[in-house]
Design a protein around this motif. Structure first.
Motif, mmCIF file in Angstrom:
data_model
loop_
_atom_site.group_PDB
_atom_site.id
_atom_site.type_symbol
_atom_site.label_atom_id
_atom_site.label_comp_id
_atom_site.label_asym_id
_atom_site.label_seq_id
_atom_site.Cartn_x
_atom_site.Cartn_y
_atom_site.Cartn_z
ATOM 1 N N LYS A 20 84.068 -17.919 78.152
ATOM 2 C CA LYS A 20 83.285 -18.954 78.816
ATOM 3 C C LYS A 20 83.703 -20.344 78.300
ATOM 4 O O LYS A 20 84.416 -20.447 77.291
ATOM 5 C CB LYS A 20 81.790 -18.665 78.573
ATOM 6 N N PHE A 68 66.717 -19.289 84.271
ATOM 7 C CA PHE A 68 67.888 -19.902 83.621
ATOM 8 C C PHE A 68 69.112 -19.966 84.538
ATOM 9 O O PHE A 68 70.158 -20.471 84.121
ATOM 10 C CB PHE A 68 68.236 -19.153 82.322
ATOM 11 N N ARG A 96 81.957 -3.966 75.893
ATOM 12 C CA ARG A 96 80.582 -4.432 75.686
ATOM 13 C C ARG A 96 80.196 -4.329 74.211
ATOM 14 O O ARG A 96 79.492 -5.183 73.677
ATOM 15 C CB ARG A 96 79.594 -3.608 76.542
ATOM 16 N N THR A 102 73.606 -9.662 74.199
ATOM 17 C CA THR A 102 73.547 -10.910 74.977
ATOM 18 C C THR A 102 73.072 -12.083 74.120
ATOM 19 O O THR A 102 73.650 -13.174 74.194
ATOM 20 C CB THR A 102 72.595 -10.713 76.188
ATOM 21 N N ARG A 113 80.156 -11.946 69.687
ATOM 22 C CA ARG A 113 78.972 -12.824 69.682
ATOM 23 C C ARG A 113 78.291 -12.849 68.319
ATOM 24 O O ARG A 113 77.777 -13.885 67.889
ATOM 25 C CB ARG A 113 77.985 -12.378 70.766
ATOM 26 N N ASN A 123 77.042 -18.019 74.703
ATOM 27 C CA ASN A 123 77.463 -16.778 74.039
ATOM 28 C C ASN A 123 78.931 -16.403 74.243
ATOM 29 O O ASN A 123 79.317 -15.242 74.147
ATOM 30 C CB ASN A 123 76.497 -15.629 74.372
HETATM 31 P P1 GDP Z 1 75.486 -10.201 79.428
HETATM 32 O O1 GDP Z 1 75.883 -9.096 80.372
HETATM 33 O O2 GDP Z 1 75.319 -9.732 78.002
HETATM 34 O O3 GDP Z 1 76.384 -11.404 79.509
HETATM 35 O O4 GDP Z 1 74.015 -10.674 79.846
HETATM 36 P P2 GDP Z 1 73.306 -10.802 81.310
HETATM 37 O O5 GDP Z 1 74.143 -10.154 82.363
HETATM 38 O O6 GDP Z 1 71.904 -10.342 81.144
HETATM 39 O O7 GDP Z 1 73.269 -12.372 81.531
HETATM 40 C C1 GDP Z 1 74.442 -13.061 81.917
HETATM 41 C C2 GDP Z 1 74.512 -14.342 81.142
HETATM 42 O O8 GDP Z 1 73.428 -15.183 81.503
HETATM 43 C C3 GDP Z 1 74.402 -14.189 79.633
HETATM 44 O O9 GDP Z 1 75.619 -13.824 79.006
HETATM 45 C C4 GDP Z 1 73.963 -15.579 79.242
HETATM 46 O O10 GDP Z 1 75.053 -16.500 79.244
HETATM 47 C C5 GDP Z 1 73.034 -15.950 80.387
HETATM 48 N N1 GDP Z 1 71.647 -15.605 80.055
HETATM 49 C C6 GDP Z 1 71.056 -14.383 80.084
HETATM 50 N N2 GDP Z 1 69.767 -14.459 79.697
HETATM 51 C C7 GDP Z 1 69.533 -15.761 79.426
HETATM 52 C C8 GDP Z 1 68.392 -16.494 78.967
HETATM 53 O O11 GDP Z 1 67.323 -15.941 78.751
HETATM 54 N N3 GDP Z 1 68.565 -17.834 78.790
HETATM 55 C C9 GDP Z 1 69.746 -18.478 79.028
HETATM 56 N N4 GDP Z 1 69.837 -19.799 78.828
HETATM 57 N N5 GDP Z 1 70.840 -17.826 79.452
HETATM 58 C C10 GDP Z 1 70.733 -16.497 79.646
#
Ligand code: GDP
Ligand code: MG
Length: 162
Positions: A20, A68, A96, A102, A113, A123
């Motif tokens: 990112k 968000f 993963r 996350t 991370r 992240n």
């Molecule tokens: P990932 O698969 O671990 O990347 O997580 P998700 O698919 O749930 O979310 C995608 C991305 O959205 C995450 O990697 C974060 O960059 C962002 N994100 C997810 N949850 C949150 C949150 O609660 N707050 C904020 N600011 N960003 C979030």
């Protein structure tokens, strides 16, 4: 796919990994790519790319109802990202695990991370969450002709012969 000697029962998967904008800005590109290389997966696509808003919205469409979401789209489009396709047996789940939780504060030390980030909203890396999404996301981020289906000469040292 180019592992003809591989046991037939083992399914080769593809995953979309993206560094990112914060990872690029912080100079973590080499460090992050290195972790997947050292693990032993095969890189099949790699580019530095400025993501259009529409593509970010399509990629994260499952999250569009989240509060968000607007911040997520402005984060992902705030600077260049590094787009990667990686291939291997079990690559989706393994990537993963290499990436970690996350929320970086919950990510185990030793994960990307866990070692390199502190906030969910910064992240540093994305990884597909299923083989189906791996295929979907690679098709979304790469054009035909941008992927290399090659056969690393070290394959027999990483994958047991049948
Ligand atoms: P990932 O698969 O671990 O990347 O997580 P998700 O698919 O749930 O979310 C995608 C991305 O959205 C995450 O990697 C974060 O960059 C962002 N994100 C997810 N949850 C949150 C949150 O609660 N707050 C904020 N600011 N960003 C979030
Ligand atoms: Mg996700």
């Amino acid at each position: 796919i180019f592992l003809p000697h591989l046991a037939a029962s083992l399914e080769v998967e593809e995953t979309y990994i993206m560094i990112k904008p914060d990872g690029v800005q912080r100079g973590l590109v080499g460090e992050i790519i290195s972790r997947f290389e050292k693990k032993g997966f095969k890189l099949t696509g790699l580019k530095l790319f400025e993501c259009p808003k529409e593509l970010a919205e399509e990629h994260y469409k499952d999250l569009q109802s989240k509060s968000f979401f607007p911040n997520l789209i402005s984060y992902i489009t705030s600077g260049p990202v590094v787009c990667m396709a990686w291939e291997g047996v079990g690559v989706v789940e393994s990537a993963r695990k290499l990436i970690g939780a996350t929320n970086p504060l919950n990510a185990m030390p030793g994960t990307i991370r866990g070692d390199l980030a502190v906030q969910t909203g910064r992240n540093v890396v994305h990884g597909s969450d299923s083989p189906e999404n791996g295929i979907r996301e690679i098709a979304l981020w790469f054009k035909e002709g941008e992927l290399c289906k090659w056969a690393p000469t070290i394959d027999p040292w990483l994958n047991e012969i049948n």
